[in-house]
Design a protein around this motif. Structure first.
Motif, short mmCIF file in Angstrom:
data_model
loop_
_atom_site.label_atom_id
_atom_site.label_comp_id
_atom_site.label_asym_id
_atom_site.label_seq_id
_atom_site.Cartn_x
_atom_site.Cartn_y
_atom_site.Cartn_z
N LEU A 43 0.83 -1.20 0.00
CA LEU A 43 0.00 0.00 0.00
C LEU A 43 0.87 1.25 0.00
CD1 LEU A 43 -2.73 1.46 0.20
CD2 LEU A 43 -2.57 1.19 2.70
N ARG A 44 1.91 1.26 0.83
CA ARG A 44 2.82 2.41 0.87
C ARG A 44 3.47 2.63 -0.49
NH1 ARG A 44 4.36 -0.18 5.69
NH2 ARG A 44 6.40 -0.68 4.81
N ILE A 45 3.90 1.56 -1.13
CA ILE A 45 4.53 1.66 -2.46
C ILE A 45 3.51 2.18 -3.48
CG2 ILE A 45 5.51 0.32 -4.36
CD1 ILE A 45 6.80 -1.47 -2.14
N HIS A 46 2.31 1.63 -3.45
CA HIS A 46 1.23 2.04 -4.36
C HIS A 46 0.95 3.54 -4.21
CE1 HIS A 46 -2.62 1.79 -6.50
NE2 HIS A 46 -3.16 2.44 -5.48
N LEU A 47 0.75 3.99 -2.98
CA LEU A 47 0.43 5.40 -2.74
C LEU A 47 1.59 6.31 -3.15
CD1 LEU A 47 -1.29 5.13 0.76
CD2 LEU A 47 -2.41 5.38 -1.47
N THR A 48 2.81 5.90 -2.81
CA THR A 48 3.99 6.70 -3.16
C THR A 48 4.13 6.84 -4.66
OG1 THR A 48 5.14 5.98 -1.16
CG2 THR A 48 6.50 6.88 -2.92
N THR A 49 4.01 5.74 -5.37
CA THR A 49 4.17 5.76 -6.82
C THR A 49 3.10 6.63 -7.47
OG1 THR A 49 5.12 3.54 -6.79
CG2 THR A 49 4.23 4.32 -8.90
N ASN A 50 1.85 6.41 -7.10
CA ASN A 50 0.76 7.18 -7.71
C ASN A 50 0.82 8.66 -7.34
OD1 ASN A 50 -0.16 4.90 -8.93
ND2 ASN A 50 -1.81 4.54 -7.48
N ALA A 51 1.15 8.97 -6.10
CA ALA A 51 1.25 10.37 -5.69
C ALA A 51 2.39 11.07 -6.42
CB ALA A 51 1.44 10.47 -4.18
N SER A 52 3.49 10.38 -6.62
CA SER A 52 4.63 10.97 -7.31
C SER A 52 4.29 11.28 -8.77
CB SER A 52 5.82 10.02 -7.24
OG SER A 52 6.92 10.57 -7.94
N VAL A 53 3.66 10.32 -9.44
CA VAL A 53 3.27 10.53 -10.84
C VAL A 53 2.26 11.67 -10.94
CG1 VAL A 53 2.04 9.50 -12.80
CG2 VAL A 53 3.79 8.18 -11.57
N LEU A 54 1.29 11.67 -10.05
CA LEU A 54 0.27 12.71 -10.04
C LEU A 54 0.90 14.08 -9.82
CD1 LEU A 54 -2.76 13.40 -10.09
CD2 LEU A 54 -2.77 13.00 -7.64
N TYR A 55 1.81 14.17 -8.86
CA TYR A 55 2.48 15.43 -8.58
C TYR A 55 3.26 15.91 -9.81
CZ TYR A 55 5.76 18.85 -6.90
OH TYR A 55 6.50 20.00 -6.77
N GLN A 56 4.03 15.04 -10.41
CA GLN A 56 4.82 15.42 -11.58
C GLN A 56 3.93 15.89 -12.73
OE1 GLN A 56 8.11 15.85 -11.82
NE2 GLN A 56 8.20 15.31 -9.67
N ASN A 57 2.79 15.23 -12.92
CA ASN A 57 1.90 15.56 -14.04
C ASN A 57 1.03 16.79 -13.80
OD1 ASN A 57 2.84 13.43 -15.58
ND2 ASN A 57 1.26 12.04 -14.84
N LYS A 58 0.73 17.09 -12.55
CA LYS A 58 -0.23 18.16 -12.25
C LYS A 58 0.34 19.36 -11.50
CE LYS A 58 -4.07 16.19 -13.72
NZ LYS A 58 -4.90 16.77 -14.76
N TYR A 59 1.34 19.14 -10.64
CA TYR A 59 1.71 20.20 -9.70
C TYR A 59 3.19 20.58 -9.72
CZ TYR A 59 -2.90 18.95 -8.01
OH TYR A 59 -4.25 18.68 -7.94
N SER A 60 4.01 19.90 -10.49
CA SER A 60 5.43 20.23 -10.53
C SER A 60 5.61 21.58 -11.24
CB SER A 60 6.22 19.15 -11.25
OG SER A 60 5.90 19.15 -12.64
N VAL A 61 6.77 22.18 -11.09
CA VAL A 61 7.07 23.44 -11.77
C VAL A 61 6.92 23.27 -13.28
CG1 VAL A 61 8.91 25.11 -12.23
CG2 VAL A 61 8.57 24.24 -9.92
N THR A 62 7.37 22.16 -13.81
CA THR A 62 7.27 21.90 -15.24
C THR A 62 5.80 21.83 -15.68
OG1 THR A 62 9.35 20.68 -15.17
CG2 THR A 62 7.94 20.32 -17.09
N ALA A 63 4.99 21.09 -14.94
CA ALA A 63 3.57 20.96 -15.29
C ALA A 63 2.87 22.31 -15.21
CB ALA A 63 2.90 19.95 -14.37
N LEU A 64 3.15 23.07 -14.18
CA LEU A 64 2.51 24.38 -14.03
C LEU A 64 2.97 25.35 -15.12
CD1 LEU A 64 2.57 24.71 -10.15
CD2 LEU A 64 0.64 24.13 -11.61
N ALA A 65 4.23 25.26 -15.52
CA ALA A 65 4.73 26.11 -16.61
C ALA A 65 4.02 25.78 -17.91
CB ALA A 65 6.24 25.94 -16.76
N LYS A 66 3.78 24.51 -18.16
CA LYS A 66 3.06 24.11 -19.38
C LYS A 66 1.63 24.64 -19.37
CE LYS A 66 5.68 19.92 -20.33
NZ LYS A 66 5.65 18.47 -20.39
N ILE A 67 0.98 24.59 -18.23
CA ILE A 67 -0.38 25.12 -18.11
C ILE A 67 -0.37 26.63 -18.36
CG2 ILE A 67 -2.28 25.57 -16.50
CD1 ILE A 67 -1.54 22.82 -15.20
N ARG A 68 0.57 27.30 -17.76
CA ARG A 68 0.68 28.76 -17.94
C ARG A 68 0.93 29.10 -19.41
NH1 ARG A 68 5.18 32.71 -15.31
NH2 ARG A 68 4.28 34.64 -16.06
#
Length: 75
Positions: A43-68
């Motif tokens: 469960l810890r691995i599952h949550l960590t992996t999914n949260a990391s991917v989600l963060y990179q795709n939605k909330y990272s500086v790179t993702a936010l720059a693309k949205i902007r």
């Protein structure tokens, strides 16, 4: 990692219960979730992996720059 939060803690975000975090609002829910996290490495691995991917795709500086950039080019 930050696996456990409340409904208010993820308000406006796309994190989902049992997918990228555990969401509990009661003391009993927090106790149960903490015990699950301590006992379930998968469960810890599952949550960590999914949260990391989600963060990179939605909330990272790179993702936010693309949205902007897309908002600027649409204007």
């Amino acid at each position: 990692g930050r696996f456990l939060t409340t409904t208010v803690g993820v308000e406006g975000l796309v994190f989902r219960h049992n997918d990228s975090c555990l969401i509990e609002d009661s003391p009993e829910g927090w106790k149960s979730a903490l015990l699950r996290l301590m006992d379930d490495e998968q469960l810890r691995i599952h949550l960590t992996t999914n949260a990391s991917v989600l963060y990179q795709n939605k909330y990272s500086v790179t993702a936010l720059a693309k949205i902007r950039e897309s908002l600027i080019t649409q204007s």
